[in-house]
Enzyme design. Structure first.
Site, PDB file in Angstrom:
ATOM      1  N   GLY A   1       0.834  -1.200   0.000  1.00  0.00           N
ATOM      2  CA  GLY A   1       0.000   0.000   0.000  1.00  0.00           C
ATOM      3  C   GLY A   1       0.864   1.244   0.000  1.00  0.00           C
TER       4      GLY A   1
ATOM      5  N   LYS B   1       3.804  25.227  -2.410  1.00  0.00           N
ATOM      6  CA  LYS B   1       5.249  25.190  -2.636  1.00  0.00           C
ATOM      7  C   LYS B   1       5.570  25.882  -3.955  1.00  0.00           C
ATOM      8  CE  LYS B   1       9.044  21.958  -3.482  1.00  0.00           C
ATOM      9  NZ  LYS B   1       9.459  20.542  -3.541  1.00  0.00           N
TER      10      LYS B   1
ATOM     11  N   LEU C   1       9.410   2.743  -4.505  1.00  0.00           N
ATOM     12  CA  LEU C   1      10.697   2.321  -3.969  1.00  0.00           C
ATOM     13  C   LEU C   1      11.092   0.933  -4.447  1.00  0.00           C
ATOM     14  CD1 LEU C   1      10.337   3.575  -0.283  1.00  0.00           C
ATOM     15  CD2 LEU C   1      11.380   4.738  -2.231  1.00  0.00           C
TER      16      LEU C   1
ATOM     17  N   THR D   1      11.409  14.297  -6.086  1.00  0.00           N
ATOM     18  CA  THR D   1      10.992  13.548  -7.274  1.00  0.00           C
ATOM     19  C   THR D   1      10.435  12.165  -6.984  1.00  0.00           C
ATOM     20  OG1 THR D   1      13.304  12.866  -7.538  1.00  0.00           O
ATOM     21  CG2 THR D   1      12.552  14.743  -8.845  1.00  0.00           C
TER      22      THR D   1
END
Length: 506
Positions: free
Chosen positions: A14, A81, A337, A348
């Site tokens: 998840g 931002k 990842l 990023t």
């Protein structure tokens, strides 16, 4: 009807990556007849959850999902931002900002910065920062949405992203995905059954002994790469020789200090520290090289340099900069990842998730899993990582710091060929070229090149078609317009107050 259609997608893991994939696939493919999307995650396995800062492309993803910006800001405790502020990266005591948007105004068919370079040779020492609305407004704590209806205003080209709580974002996406039909399965995977066909997985087995079969598996299992590496043995492209940081320690803290619409990256003795102000807290982390500082020392440094009381104990992350050699193998696609990791210096990580999802949808397979399309996906994703790597490397090699062994090493790093070519061309005549459609624009490279104190010897000859006097007058006028526009923008906190008030009255 297309033959050999994918009928079941299994997302393993998840977190932000898994629920981004689930929400996007459900949004785009959810109406396909007979398609089932399931996501397996275990409450026993924590998520990294430190990716809280983004780049403007996140707006495209949220828009594709139909997420209202006000709802997003409220539900994720987001702030705005306008860029990233870099402190002590060039020399101690110096700072610069990488802005979203543009500098000045392009004139006579060439980029604005050539006129700025000419102005410097004429004695105008005004820093490049003064020509960027994002920088001037960001450092003043102000914000406004773009105004494309005002083409002559710097507001027409201002760009922005968000800083938000990644855990809250994942929960928001989970609600949307489940409402669109995605089924969540709680459980820990203990075994994987491969298919009789090469490079295919048939099913995964949970600790409960439940078997979950699928046609397409999306690996969002984090650094361990449960499917893409442990089962498919993709291999890893290790870039530690270019990006020596291999650890990070992260902790949130209570609000304190300034609340500018900027992410801050402060160079430290053996790496750098991020600071991400949200509505309810500040996200902090120290990215460092374990060769130059111990984990305990890094934690102590981070805790000593917070703007408020820490919210919990620091969390340690270990990583190797790089990516899987093949991010898609057979019927397994890795995202997030599980596909690779590049330190969050330019925010990023979530963008790479977004890109992988977009490319998966572009090359969405049938059960035949065309090797040509898979190869194309892998090549394009590898290039995405290379483009970001090259930009990150620039931040390290173009330093003038010699005060610690870490920074001494960074000064001696041999840059990748593409970075060296960009450096050489900029130093000669201030030219910046953009490869293919790389994520970082000429503005981004210009911000870091000039911020690192690299001075070109010349500029584009077309800039001399303007007289010296007119050049200086135009420069003065542009920075006056930028300053006046920034002064007229609202403080960011007033924007956030308005958004929260709208939520209470909705």
């Amino acid at each position: 009807m297309i033959e050999h259609r994918i009928r079941k997608i299994v997302i393993v893991g998840g977190g932000t990556a898994g629920w981004m994939a689930a929400a996007a696939l459900a949004r785009v493919l959810g109406s396909a007849p007979g398609l089932e999307i399931v996501l397996i995650e275990s409450d026993e396995i924590g998520t990294v959850g430190v990716g809280e800062s983004t780049i403007p492309q996140i707006q495209l993803f949220n828009s594709m999902l139909g997420i209202d910006e006000g709802d997003f800001v409220r539900e994720t405790n987001a702030t705005y931002k306008l860029g990233i502020e870099f402190v002590d990266w060039t020399r101690l005591g110096e700072r610069f900002v990488h802005p979203f948007g543009f500098y000045g105004l392009d004139m006579m068919g060439i980029e604005f910065h050539h006129f700025w370079l000419k102005g410097r040779q004429l004695g105008d020492a005004t820093p490049l920062n003064d020509y960027s609305l994002a920088i001037v407004a960001g450092l003043a704590g102000r914000f406004a949405h773009p105004r494309p209806d005002l083409p002559n205003s710097p507001l027409s080209k201002i760009s922005y992203a968000f800083q938000f709580d990644a855990g809250l974002y994942a929960r928001m996406l989970r609600r949307r995905a489940e409402a669109a039909g995605v089924a969540r399965i709680e459980g820990r995977i203990v075994a994987v059954k491969k298919s009789s066909e090469p490079e295919r997985i048939d099913s995964v087995e949970l600790r409960s002994a439940e078997q979950v079969q699928g046609d397409l598996f999306i690996d969002c299992s984090g650094f361990r790469g449960l499917l893409i590496e442990q089962e498919m043995q993709s291999g890893y492209e290790d870039w530690t020789h270019w990006l020596p940081c291999d650890r990070a320690v992260a902790v949130g803290c209570e609000n304190g200090g300034d609340r500018l619409p900027l992410t801050r990256a402060t160079a430290r003795e053996a790496g750098w520290q991020w600071r991400i102000p949200l509505q309810h807290r500040i996200g902090n982390g120290y990215v460092y090289s374990s060769e130059y500082v111990s984990d305990d020392e890094a934690s102590a440094v981070l805790l000593s340099r917070l703007d408020g009381a820490p919210l919990g104990e620091p969390r340690m992350l270990r990583f190797t900069a790089g990516h899987r050699k093949r991010q898609w193998i057979g019927n397994v696609v890795s995202i997030g990842l599980a596909a690779g990791f590049l330190e969050p210096l330019e925010s990023t990580s979530i963008h790479l998730v977004q890109v992988a999802i977009a490319k998966l949808l572009a090359y969405f397979p049938t059960l035949r899993f065309d090797e040509g399309e898979i190869g194309r996906f892998n090549a394009e994703m590898a290039q995405e990582f290379v483009d970001i790597r090259d930009f990150l490397v620039l931040h390290y090699i173009a330093t003038q710091r010699t005060d610690t062994p870490f920074w001494q090493r960074c000064r001696t790093l041999t840059p990748p060929p593409g970075v060296q070519q960009k450096l050489d061309m900029f130093r000669t005549n201030g030219r910046i070229f953009r490869e293919h459609n790389e994520i970082f624009t000429e503005t981004s490279w210009l911000a870091v090149l000039t911020g690192k104190g690299i001075e070109p010897r010349g500029y584009h000859p077309v800039a001399d078609l303007l007289s010296d006097q007119e050049t200086l007058e135009r420069l003065q006028n542009i920075r006056s317009v930028v300053r006046d526009t920034a002064d007229a923008m609202l403080p960011q906190d007033e924007w956030l107050d308005q958004i929260r008030a709208q939520g209470r009255t909705a």
